[in-house]
Design an enzyme around this catalytic site. Sequence first.
Site, PDB file in Angstrom:
ATOM      1  N   ARG A 160      39.702  42.765  51.338  1.00 18.58           N
ATOM      2  CA  ARG A 160      38.317  42.324  51.159  1.00 18.58           C
ATOM      3  C   ARG A 160      37.414  42.838  52.281  1.00 18.58           C
ATOM      4  O   ARG A 160      36.183  42.721  52.200  1.00 18.58           O
ATOM      5  CB  ARG A 160      38.258  40.801  51.098  1.00 18.58           C
ATOM      6  CG  ARG A 160      39.114  40.229  49.985  1.00 18.58           C
ATOM      7  CD  ARG A 160      39.272  38.736  50.096  1.00 18.58           C
ATOM      8  NE  ARG A 160      40.342  38.258  49.222  1.00 18.58           N
ATOM      9  CZ  ARG A 160      41.624  38.191  49.556  1.00 18.58           C
ATOM     10  NH1 ARG A 160      42.010  38.593  50.764  1.00 18.58           N
ATOM     11  NH2 ARG A 160      42.524  37.745  48.702  1.00 18.58           N
ATOM     12  N   PRO A 182      29.942  30.005  37.162  1.00 14.81           N
ATOM     13  CA  PRO A 182      31.110  30.776  37.602  1.00 14.81           C
ATOM     14  C   PRO A 182      32.352  30.408  36.794  1.00 14.81           C
ATOM     15  O   PRO A 182      32.703  29.233  36.696  1.00 14.81           O
ATOM     16  CB  PRO A 182      31.291  30.336  39.068  1.00 14.81           C
ATOM     17  CG  PRO A 182      29.979  29.743  39.472  1.00 14.81           C
ATOM     18  CD  PRO A 182      29.421  29.147  38.230  1.00 14.81           C
ATOM     19  N   ASN A 231      40.305  36.250  44.563  1.00 13.05           N
ATOM     20  CA  ASN A 231      41.771  36.262  44.539  1.00 13.05           C
ATOM     21  C   ASN A 231      42.338  35.642  45.813  1.00 13.05           C
ATOM     22  O   ASN A 231      43.128  36.267  46.524  1.00 13.05           O
ATOM     23  CB  ASN A 231      42.295  37.693  44.369  1.00 13.05           C
ATOM     24  CG  ASN A 231      43.787  37.734  44.154  1.00 13.05           C
ATOM     25  OD1 ASN A 231      44.383  36.783  43.655  1.00 13.05           O
ATOM     26  ND2 ASN A 231      44.408  38.833  44.532  1.00 13.05           N
ATOM     27  N   LYS A 258      32.522  36.692  38.482  1.00 16.32           N
ATOM     28  CA  LYS A 258      32.723  35.350  39.040  1.00 16.32           C
ATOM     29  C   LYS A 258      32.046  35.190  40.390  1.00 16.32           C
ATOM     30  O   LYS A 258      31.325  34.213  40.625  1.00 16.32           O
ATOM     31  CB  LYS A 258      34.226  35.071  39.133  1.00 16.32           C
ATOM     32  CG  LYS A 258      34.573  33.620  39.401  1.00 16.32           C
ATOM     33  CD  LYS A 258      34.621  33.321  40.869  1.00 16.32           C
ATOM     34  CE  LYS A 258      35.009  31.861  41.107  1.00 16.32           C
ATOM     35  NZ  LYS A 258      35.088  31.576  42.546  1.00 16.32           N
TER      36      LYS A 258
END
Length: 316
Positions: free
Chosen positions: A206, A267, A152, A250
């Site tokens: 993250r 992916p 993201n 992914k």
Amino acid sequence: MDSDTKNTKSSTGEIKLCRDKELDLRKTFECGQCFRWNNAAHTDNRHEEAVSGDVRYIGVAHKNIIDLRTHDGAVYIHRIHPQNTSHIADYDILFNYFSLDEDYIKIQDNIADFSQKNGDKFMVDAAKYCSGLRILRQDPFEALISFIISANNNIPKIKLSIEDMCARFGKSLGEYGGKAYHAFPAPEALASRPDEIENIRAIGYRARAVREAAAKVLSGELILEELTPKYSTFKDSVKTLRTLYGIGEKVANCVALFGLGHMDAFPVDTWIKKALTSQYGIEKDFEKFAAEHFKVHPGIAQQYMFFYLREQNFKK
DNA sequence: GGGCAGGTCTAAG
DNA sequence: CTTAGACCTGCC
């Protein structure tokens, strides 16, 4: 024309890596598989470069600053800095990094051929457009952390985070061209200062995923070597990677393809999803389609598709 | 200043 | 098992 021997050292100290038909630096470095290579046009002859199509890229790989340049139809290792002290020669490091043992010209022809037979004009065009694009054999831990950060996120911000992380946690490699460079952090560096991970620029939520991944690699709970094709199937590798926090389908596929050498990985991001829907009418089970449609080259087909799409889009 | 970016997690149906 | 929403943050 100098000889065609692989390891020619020129009078300038450059080592010829390969012909530029075999390796297109721009496509290979700009296709989204890596984040630490940057275009560095010669300040002294920028105009000349623009005319000739020659390029220069500087990046960090295997704890070395590497300066690559193209001219006279070939790619040259202009300089590796600091001096490479490993027992592996500069040439051999990069030969493996760029997987020059693989005949990508043949693979590209093969993909174009069977796509032609399938009536798949889109992939024929994509394959042709991407001649010289190669999938790198990157360090597994670097791929793991880098693609966790990529979730993201967009490329400029991913690069920003990674460079800041390297500056904070990576071993200093000194200066080159007036710029300081750092190696990609070792697992112990990240794991020993978990709180500082939060301070990495633009890392956001993250940070937790990076922290946990580094800790698991350091503790031996996750052994990336065991996930390479030598010891594990692609599917099992993805299954293991997905047990980590912050790694979904992914990202796991990216780590498998770019860090572990699983060429059957595919992916699926938003771009690929859109392409598969618009070009093939596929709405779900994208990976299943890729495995059947692209035979033994899903990973490379994915890169062709992705890069081709991005470039077409930017031209608009 | 609202929206988006190379997804993932979580809570619900 | 499938599907909305929320989510850090830099940049337009």
